[in-house]
Design a protein around this motif. Sequence first.
Motif: not given
Lengths: 227, 785
Positions: B103, B182-185
């Motif tokens: 994202r 949102l996690r590591d993009g």
Amino acid sequence: MKRLLRSLALIGCLLLQMPAHSAAPEPAADVFAHPATITALRVALTPATRPLQGAQSIRGAYRQQKQLHELPRPLSSSGRFLFLRDTGIAWTTIEPFASELVITREHLIQREGDNEVLVSAAQQPALQMVAEIFFAVFSLDFDTLESLFDLYGGANADGSWSLGLRPKQAAGSVVGIQINGAAQVEQVLLTESSGDLTRIDLQQVQISQDAPDAADRALFSSPPKHP
Amino acid sequence: MSKPSAPMLRFGLWLTAVLALLASSGIWLLPQLRIETDITAMLPQTAPDAVVEQSLDRFAAAAGRRNVYLIEADAFASARAAAAAFTAALRQSPAFVEVEFERGLDAKALDAVLGPYRHTLLADADRAALASGHAQALADTALRALYSPAGLMRARPFGEDPLNLYGDYLQSLVAAPGALQLRDGVLASTLDGRVSVMVTATLKDSPFALGAQTGASAAVAAASAAARSAAAEVRVYNSGVLQHAVANSERAKREISVFGSLSLLGVILVCLYCFGSLRPLALVLMTLAVGTLASISAVQWLFGQIHLLALVFGSSLIGVAVDYAIHFFSDRFRGVRPWSGQIAVDHVGTAILVGMLTTSLGYLALIVPPFPGLRQMAVFSVVGVLSAGLTALLAFPLLAGHSVRPPPVALAAAARWLSLRRPPQGRSAALAALLLIGAAAFGLSRLSFVDDVRALQSSPAPLLAQEAAVQQRLGGGTDTRFFLVEGSDTEALLQHEEQLRTRLDRLVADQQLAGYLALSRAVPSAARQRQNRALLATEVYGDNGVLRPLLAGLGYADDSYQRLQADFAAADDRILSLPQWLDSALAGPYRGLWVGTTDRGVASVVALIGVRDLDTLRATAAGLDSARLIDRVADISTVLAHYRRIALFGLAAALLAIAVVVALRYGLRACPRLLLAPVGGCVLTLATLGLLGIPGNLFTVLALLLVLGLGVDYTVFLREGAASRQVTIMAISAAAVTTVLAFGTLSASATPFIRSLGLAALLGVAYTWLIAIALSAAPQPRVPQ
């Protein structure tokens, strides 16, 4: 008396280990010069991670010093913390204000005196993220840390270790986290984009294998309020 | 050479028409044949006006092209790796235009676009606090946060955004209700210790385009395989219109071939059994070929496309169109020698003509409701029936040959038995009639109608389970209902949205609504942005604001305060505009909300998440002229109910029309007797459905219209063929078998409304045949033969 001695011993250790971070907190850039793999860190941090195996709770006192850009003197605060595995973290500030921040996967509670503000994770997904980072740092969960951060650091000559974390995804003003410890996590340093630096020293850390008691658990639930 | 005979002329006419049909379909029609599979294209356009239609097109079409895939594994790292493999594989496919995995929507990117406007943008809660004079509370919170870890969750350092107002605004923007984070993009969600990573993919074409379906399904299958080989214990969950569209069109194709084959097999067996030679069979098959080709051509020509479900329905035509050929060849059973096709036409021609017209009238009733799908079915069937009937009348006389065969022994015996049967007379007849009427009345009293469109569409259970699994992992999905907001220009629109949002916020607080997405949350109206600035100027940055004492108390030099104040003043004329936001890469999920320019100005959609109670929602918009709740499912259901009632009147009207045709031909006095069979068939069908507890709907009533049209044939044939009753009974029985077979297969359709239609037609035709035989079996007792 015993407590004082232990504090002194700890301070002594700190002074010996990290002459660079003596009085005022300042960024420790050196740790980020050493990119690390998850395997290497697992080995280097074994002394700290072993007692955490099966730990049900970690508690202790903390001292925080925040050095803000343009502000001549650091802001100091202190209090205590309680980490319950699978539940969350209660961060109780005693000085200079009495306040409490409780982070679980489900919600965030901010208590000040009788006033309590609850934010549910559903309203604020970022909260889950914060909770996850805190849990991962306290329990040294490398898998989770690696999914969120680029990893740096390793063992020092004296058996202590430093762990550097840089967010893979810029999510806020924090650009770097450094965790120092030996038998356990002892210090956390957070650097913000403006150069603001927050240093948190953990003291009198107790790791327990026992299930938490009711009083500990109560901290993590929010009594439904009907004004 | 003498003048060609009348049969020659008619055959020539037919041959010319068929050759023209073949040529035109070969050259023009078949190359551009377009098969539509969107089930909603069958349904009426319910949009009350163009703007609503535009919003449906924009919002629903965009939603239809968007597919959500969740790649689930035991740990985040393996889920992410599998999702990366999935994405890479899917990007290879030309069927998808956009496959999103990592994202761009992070705080940094948001900050780059919104940063310059941070002095006019406020989160709702902060704006409320400032407006109600609680600025000091915000300052206190900011101060306390400096001494606790809460202060670390900020978008900008303290020195740039001391009260974290801008941070709060960004937070409110990315805070989508739900379980995603949102996690590591990438966007991830955790359930029962397993982690799912989200991949969204946008189709190039409509999910209903057959070509796109094939390409996209293969690509998704390949990508899923790639994901599974990238990590252990990987599961892929799909959500989106595509998989439903694929399942529905595959099912329809399967049904066309199965139903068509069964009906055809039935026709072949009936023909071979009854007529015992190949010539009738060949002619029957030719009739079907001509009818089908003419039907497809007519629909393609009139509608520019043909709906897959019209083809499914059309597969039942085989059983109907064959009737005329059966009646024609059954004439051979009379034993007239020498027999010829012309003799048959002289004998059964009128019956075929009247039957053709009444059946067409029945099918034509499908044209009345504004359902594009039904109209296609009607045109398909009417053209098919007429061309089959005309083929029998025009071409058969010359092609039928002269051979005569007796009917098969069993058929003749059955027909003789039937023709000699006397229905119960006197008291027992009255008792039987009374019982039948009683049972019918009881059944009718229990009949209920269900018009909910959701009951008329269905998807295979595994797909629905997948959909539920995705919803569970996403923590709720966007509702099909939404608010349509309008304004004369963008500013008016945003202000109207803000009025609506004030009310929606109350619902969210009362937990009547999980959340909503609105453009004005990201981009407040210019009026509100100016209001925000004014509030900040007096309550925060002004000389009497809370900022100065906050900074002074912490030990900042006055320079710091003056710098912040100067920054604020310098941003005075900056107003974030909607186009600016929509053009940026960040608008993402918000872009689908923008309907755009309409006849009345501009419009946008406020998407709803987790609707608890519809009535509360309706009440919310009450009094707001510029915001309307759009509920297409309910709208279509209302239309279905409306047309079901109209169709019931239509049934009466068709009965009247057929009665007129019958009366013109056979006289007024013959009418009740001739119409009793089809009317009785309809009544008994409804009563049976009532007794079985199967609810009726619009399609049940439409099926009864068909029954009326087909059923009249039987009585007309029996009446026309009164002199050779046994032969006529054989003919209509053979015809009824093929018709029942055709509708019987339809009643096994997996598409609920085709099933409703098939079941009602099956019952109706069977009852009508029984009644017709029973009535005709009793020649007027006082009239000697």
